[in-house]
Design an enzyme around this catalytic site. Structure first.
Site, PDB file in Angstrom:
ATOM      1  N   HIS A  49       0.853  -1.179   0.000  1.00 26.08           N
ATOM      2  CA  HIS A  49       0.000   0.000   0.000  1.00 26.08           C
ATOM      3  C   HIS A  49       0.898   1.241   0.000  1.00 26.08           C
ATOM      4  CE1 HIS A  49       0.538  -0.940   4.394  1.00 26.08           C
ATOM      5  NE2 HIS A  49       1.035   0.268   4.307  1.00 26.08           N
TER       6      HIS A  49
HETATM    7  C1  T46 Z   1       3.165   0.684   6.714  1.00 25.57           C
HETATM    8  C2  T46 Z   1       3.967  -0.547   6.886  1.00 25.57           C
HETATM    9  C3  T46 Z   1       5.454  -0.278   6.930  1.00 25.57           C
HETATM   10  C4  T46 Z   1      -3.490  -0.798  13.931  1.00 25.57           C
HETATM   11  O1  T46 Z   1      -4.534  -1.042  14.558  1.00 25.57           O
HETATM   12  N1  T46 Z   1      -2.745   0.302  14.246  1.00 25.57           N
HETATM   13  C5  T46 Z   1      -1.600   0.606  13.580  1.00 25.57           C
HETATM   14  O2  T46 Z   1      -0.960   1.605  13.918  1.00 25.57           O
HETATM   15  C6  T46 Z   1      -1.174  -0.252  12.509  1.00 25.57           C
HETATM   16  C7  T46 Z   1       0.091   0.063  11.730  1.00 25.57           C
HETATM   17  C8  T46 Z   1      -1.932  -1.341  12.202  1.00 25.57           C
HETATM   18  N2  T46 Z   1      -3.082  -1.614  12.901  1.00 25.57           N
HETATM   19  C9  T46 Z   1      -3.840  -2.810  12.577  1.00 25.57           C
HETATM   20  C10 T46 Z   1      -4.519  -2.778  11.215  1.00 25.57           C
HETATM   21  C11 T46 Z   1      -4.488  -4.225  10.778  1.00 25.57           C
HETATM   22  O3  T46 Z   1      -5.639  -4.875  11.289  1.00 25.57           O
HETATM   23  O4  T46 Z   1      -2.941  -3.905  12.538  1.00 25.57           O
HETATM   24  C12 T46 Z   1      -3.269  -4.789  11.497  1.00 25.57           C
HETATM   25  C13 T46 Z   1      -2.074  -5.005  10.564  1.00 25.57           C
HETATM   26  O5  T46 Z   1      -1.800  -3.784   9.859  1.00 25.57           O
HETATM   27  P1  T46 Z   1      -1.356  -3.740   8.326  1.00 25.57           P
HETATM   28  O6  T46 Z   1      -1.974  -4.866   7.605  1.00 25.57           O
HETATM   29  O7  T46 Z   1      -1.637  -2.363   7.806  1.00 25.57           O
HETATM   30  O8  T46 Z   1       0.217  -3.973   8.466  1.00 25.57           O
HETATM   31  P2  T46 Z   1       1.348  -3.939   7.357  1.00 25.57           P
HETATM   32  O9  T46 Z   1       2.526  -4.604   7.937  1.00 25.57           O
HETATM   33  O10 T46 Z   1       0.860  -4.427   6.044  1.00 25.57           O
HETATM   34  O11 T46 Z   1       1.692  -2.355   7.154  1.00 25.57           O
HETATM   35  C14 T46 Z   1       2.214  -1.592   8.211  1.00 25.57           C
HETATM   36  C15 T46 Z   1       1.500  -0.246   8.340  1.00 25.57           C
HETATM   37  O12 T46 Z   1       0.087  -0.449   8.417  1.00 25.57           O
HETATM   38  C16 T46 Z   1       1.762   0.696   7.199  1.00 25.57           C
HETATM   39  O13 T46 Z   1       1.362   1.997   7.535  1.00 25.57           O
HETATM   40  O14 T46 Z   1       3.606   1.624   6.057  1.00 25.57           O
HETATM   41  O15 T46 Z   1       3.606  -1.345   8.007  1.00 25.57           O
END
Ligand code: T46
Length: 132
Positions: A49
């Site tokens: 993303h």
């Molecule tokens: C990015 C890369 C480097 C939260 O509730 N709070 C938070 O601050 C974050 C980051 C995530 N979440 C929840 C949302 C999802 O249910 O944690 C779960 C996993 O998040 P996500 O699928 O977005 O994680 P990544 O590893 O794909 O991405 C993350 C960050 O979301 C993003 O901003 O730049 O790491």
């Protein structure tokens, strides 16, 4: 595309090492949020993303991870494999994190509180957003 990696100052002595990060000094923005990911299995790709306005600094505090950055014109891979280097990622950048080593911990310092509306999760929408 310019890759912005910060060499973080280490305070080392015979007891080991310590890195301290202060907002607007070691991190080029005010830190609103810190999160970290661990137990990511080999073969898993995270991210996929971009963000409309979020700035972040990524530090692999343990192990190794490969980060793919894509600004819509160019793609570059960056390996993070030590706890005294930070990868700065501005907004408008598609990112993918992959090849997490066993036990890797990726810590992220973010300029804003969590906001799902800041995410661009569709690649074509991302290209449109960056004018490609
Ligand atoms: C990015 C890369 C480097 C939260 O509730 N709070 C938070 O601050 C974050 C980051 C995530 N979440 C929840 C949302 C999802 O249910 O944690 C779960 C996993 O998040 P996500 O699928 O977005 O994680 P990544 O590893 O794909 O991405 C993350 C960050 O979301 C993003 O901003 O730049 O790491």
């Amino acid at each position: 595309m310019e890759i912005v990696k910060y060499k973080l100052q280490q305070h080392g002595d015979e007891r080991g090492h310590l890195v301290a990060l202060e907002e607007m000094i070691d991190v080029p923005f005010e830190i609103k949020r810190v999160y970290y990911m661990f137990d990511t299995r080999p073969g898993i790709v995270r991210g996929m993303h971009a963000h409309k306005s979020l700035e972040q600094l990524l530090v692999c505090v343990h192990g190794r991870v490969t980060v793919l950055l894509d600004d819509g014109s160019e793609k570059k891979e960056v390996v993070l494999d030590n706890p005294y280097e930070g990868l700065y990622i501005a907004n408008n950048m598609w990112r993918e994190m992959r090849d997490f080593s066993e036990g890797a911990v990726l810590m992220v310092f973010a300029s804003k509180y969590y906001d799902e509306n800041d995410y661009i999760r569709d690649y074509d929408e991302f290209l449109k957003f960056v004018g490609k």
